[in-house]
Scaffold this motif. Structure first.
Motif: not given
Length: 132
Positions: A1-17
């Motif tokens: 299994m693989t998981t990739e966390r995706v946090n696009p720079p266009e969105l506010s930086p996630p904190a705790g999610f």
């Protein structure tokens, strides 16, 4: 299994999610809502952080019984009876999360509800995980 966390720079930086989690695996695990119930079915904890700790512990216990780990979580929804109180305790709740589940954050949402099934409960967590 693989998981990739995706946090696009266009969105506010996630904190705790994480904004998105791409997961591939062979077993889907749907985790029922967990409150701060003890083994006798009684809600324990007088404060939101105490109840959050127990609810998260219960969720992770169910996940481990299904063969998973916190890193396998793709999605968690938090239902709180008082989002303002949740925000006040956010740093403490984040420390609880990191201690119990680590820093591989799933996609998450916090939703305010009028009440939960267990009347004394202040918080409930449910989730979805993908296992190898």
């Amino acid at each position: 299994m693989t998981t990739e966390r995706v946090n696009p720079p266009e969105l506010s930086p996630p904190a705790g999610f994480s904004h998105a989690v791409v997961a591939t695996g062979s077993r889907a695990v749907f985790l029922a809502g967990q409150t701060a119930l003890d083994g006798d079915g009684k809600v324990v904890g007088d404060t939101l952080p105490e109840q959050f700790t127990r609810a998260l512990t219960n969720l992770l216990t169910a996940l481990r019984a299904a063969g998973g780990t916190p890193a396998d979580l793709a999605r968690v929804t938090v239902y709180a009876t008082d989002v303002a109180a949740y925000r006040i305790h956010a740093r403490e709740l984040g420390r609880v999360w990191r201690r119990l589940a680590g820093t591989d954050y799933p996609a998450m949402a916090v939703v305010e509800v009028v009440r939960l099934w267990d009347e004394q409960a202040m918080v409930e967590l449910d989730g979805f995980a993908l296992l190898p």
